[in-house]
Write a protein that holds these residues in place. Structure first.
Motif, PDB file in Angstrom:
ATOM      1  N   ILE A   1      96.213 108.395 138.962  1.00  0.00           N
ATOM      2  CA  ILE A   1      95.694 109.541 137.823  1.00  0.00           C
ATOM      3  C   ILE A   1      95.947 110.839 138.895  1.00  0.00           C
ATOM      4  N   ALA A   2      96.270 111.970 138.115  1.00  0.00           N
ATOM      5  CA  ALA A   2      96.580 113.241 138.961  1.00  0.00           C
ATOM      6  C   ALA A   2      95.358 114.124 138.347  1.00  0.00           C
ATOM      7  N   ALA A   3      95.579 115.409 138.845  1.00  0.00           N
ATOM      8  CA  ALA A   3      94.264 116.544 138.382  1.00  0.00           C
ATOM      9  C   ALA A   3      94.505 116.579 136.842  1.00  0.00           C
ATOM     10  N   PRO A   4      93.373 116.796 136.182  1.00  0.00           N
ATOM     11  CA  PRO A   4      93.375 117.157 134.698  1.00  0.00           C
ATOM     12  C   PRO A   4      94.074 118.410 134.332  1.00  0.00           C
ATOM     13  N   GLU A   5      94.452 118.846 133.368  1.00  0.00           N
ATOM     14  CA  GLU A   5      95.129 119.848 132.713  1.00  0.00           C
ATOM     15  C   GLU A   5      94.383 120.501 131.746  1.00  0.00           C
ATOM     16  N   SER A   6      94.479 121.788 131.227  1.00  0.00           N
ATOM     17  CA  SER A   6      93.721 122.311 130.348  1.00  0.00           C
ATOM     18  C   SER A   6      94.865 122.526 129.307  1.00  0.00           C
ATOM     19  N   GLY A   7      94.396 122.411 128.081  1.00  0.00           N
ATOM     20  CA  GLY A   7      95.419 122.361 126.898  1.00  0.00           C
ATOM     21  C   GLY A   7      94.425 122.673 125.588  1.00  0.00           C
ATOM     22  N   THR A   8      95.103 122.281 124.448  1.00  0.00           N
ATOM     23  CA  THR A   8      94.527 122.415 123.303  1.00  0.00           C
ATOM     24  C   THR A   8      94.771 121.396 122.476  1.00  0.00           C
ATOM     25  N   ILE A   9      94.038 121.136 121.450  1.00  0.00           N
ATOM     26  CA  ILE A   9      94.332 120.213 120.248  1.00  0.00           C
ATOM     27  C   ILE A   9      93.947 121.116 118.968  1.00  0.00           C
ATOM     28  N   GLY A  10      95.172 121.703 118.470  1.00  0.00           N
ATOM     29  CA  GLY A  10      95.030 122.502 117.458  1.00  0.00           C
ATOM     30  C   GLY A  10      94.605 123.813 118.196  1.00  0.00           C
ATOM     31  N   GLU A  11      93.374 124.516 117.790  1.00  0.00           N
ATOM     32  CA  GLU A  11      93.104 125.497 118.475  1.00  0.00           C
ATOM     33  C   GLU A  11      91.872 125.366 119.372  1.00  0.00           C
ATOM     34  N   HIS A  12      91.537 123.940 119.323  1.00  0.00           N
ATOM     35  CA  HIS A  12      90.316 123.635 120.205  1.00  0.00           C
ATOM     36  C   HIS A  12      90.717 123.344 121.630  1.00  0.00           C
ATOM     37  N   PRO A  13      89.834 124.034 122.493  1.00  0.00           N
ATOM     38  CA  PRO A  13      90.399 123.858 124.129  1.00  0.00           C
ATOM     39  C   PRO A  13      90.254 122.506 124.329  1.00  0.00           C
ATOM     40  N   TYR A  14      90.757 121.804 125.231  1.00  0.00           N
ATOM     41  CA  TYR A  14      90.729 120.342 125.490  1.00  0.00           C
ATOM     42  C   TYR A  14      91.278 120.336 127.085  1.00  0.00           C
ATOM     43  N   GLN A  15      90.344 119.388 127.876  1.00  0.00           N
ATOM     44  CA  GLN A  15      90.587 119.031 129.193  1.00  0.00           C
ATOM     45  C   GLN A  15      91.413 117.801 129.353  1.00  0.00           C
ATOM     46  N   TYR A  16      92.560 117.557 129.504  1.00  0.00           N
ATOM     47  CA  TYR A  16      93.227 116.326 129.472  1.00  0.00           C
ATOM     48  C   TYR A  16      93.292 115.483 130.673  1.00  0.00           C
ATOM     49  N   PRO A  17      92.759 114.506 131.143  1.00  0.00           N
ATOM     50  CA  PRO A  17      93.143 113.305 132.023  1.00  0.00           C
ATOM     51  C   PRO A  17      94.767 113.244 132.127  1.00  0.00           C
ATOM     52  N   VAL A  18      95.108 112.922 133.254  1.00  0.00           N
ATOM     53  CA  VAL A  18      96.710 112.988 133.462  1.00  0.00           C
ATOM     54  C   VAL A  18      96.760 111.482 134.413  1.00  0.00           C
ATOM     55  N   VAL A  19      97.839 110.979 133.946  1.00  0.00           N
ATOM     56  CA  VAL A  19      98.480 109.596 134.735  1.00  0.00           C
ATOM     57  C   VAL A  19      99.714 109.922 134.909  1.00  0.00           C
ATOM     58  N   LYS A  20     100.310 109.953 136.166  1.00  0.00           N
ATOM     59  CA  LYS A  20     101.578 109.952 136.624  1.00  0.00           C
ATOM     60  C   LYS A  20     102.252 108.515 136.491  1.00  0.00           C
ATOM     61  N   ALA A  21     103.178 108.428 135.553  1.00  0.00           N
ATOM     62  CA  ALA A  21     103.489 106.794 135.133  1.00  0.00           C
ATOM     63  C   ALA A  21     104.284 106.225 136.176  1.00  0.00           C
ATOM     64  N   ASN A  22     103.936 105.013 136.637  1.00  0.00           N
ATOM     65  CA  ASN A  22     104.969 104.103 137.484  1.00  0.00           C
ATOM     66  C   ASN A  22     105.643 103.046 136.456  1.00  0.00           C
ATOM     67  N   ALA A  23     105.031 102.865 135.216  1.00  0.00           N
ATOM     68  CA  ALA A  23     105.687 102.132 134.035  1.00  0.00           C
ATOM     69  C   ALA A  23     104.874 102.266 132.762  1.00  0.00           C
TER      70      ALA A  23
END
Length: 198
Positions: free
Chosen positions: A115-137
């Motif tokens: 798990i990495a630091a969450p990222e801010s983004g949007t879904i459509g025009e709605h602001p959203y905070q994304y949990p992030v996974v740095k993939a091993n597989a």
């Protein structure tokens, strides 16, 4: 016959619960739940996750691929269980190229990674905070092919000739016909039997 059905059912359950090799982890591996992801201390890079869901978007970056996933709980085989509700979305960062024609929208996927630091983004025009996974597989699941199955009695089935009689209608063996267009049609003999029953 009953023993055969029980054995087949046990084999099917075993196959369905088998975890793909690249997603397997030691039994004592601590995993972070999706619900707890935003509360994780990201200075601790050993926080691991095994999450899954349905791909919503794929972006090929310069040195990695970013996949936006609609989160769903996992089955014992780690395949996402699609439902009418989801807890949210997360992002996967994979080190390398994943072809968006293969890893495309609507496909089921499971990831194992840190798990990495969450990222801010949007879904459509709605602001959203994304949990992030740095993939091993990552594991892309094949679509499940479904077919409607109809059980019918075949009144023209008869016992071996040395019995010298037909079985009563109510005791005839069951004939299974697959009605899905994706599955091969019944044999011509079976079709003839069906026509005679109509």
């Amino acid at each position: 016959m009953k023993k055969l059905l029980i054995s087949f059912s046990a084999l099917l359950l075993t196959a369905c619960s088998a975890i793909p090799e690249k997603l397997q982890l030691a039994a004592d591996t601590p995993l972070t739940n999706y619900q707890d992801a935003l509360a994780v201390s990201y200075s601790d890079s050993v926080a691991q996750a095994r999450w899954g869901g349905v791909i919503a978007k794929v972006d090929n970056l310069k040195d990695s691929t970013r996949i936006e996933v609609v989160h769903f709980e996992l089955s014992p085989s780690t395949r996402p269980k699609q439902k009418d509700e989801t807890l949210g979305r997360f992002r996967i960062y994979y080190p390398g190229l994943l072809d968006p024609m293969i890893y495309k929208k609507g496909k089921s996927i499971t990831v194992v990674g840190n798990i990495a630091a969450p990222e801010s983004g949007t879904i459509g025009e709605h602001p959203y905070q994304y949990p992030v996974v740095k993939a091993n597989a990552v594991h892309l699941w094949k679509d499940i092919q479904q077919a409607d199955v109809m059980l019918v009695q075949n009144p023209f089935w008869h016992t071996p000739s040395y019995w010298h009689h037909y079985r009563p209608y109510g005791h005839n063996p069951v004939v299974i016909r697959r009605s899905s267009s994706k599955v091969k049609k019944s044999s011509s003999a079976g079709n003839k039997a069906q026509n005679k029953t109509r």
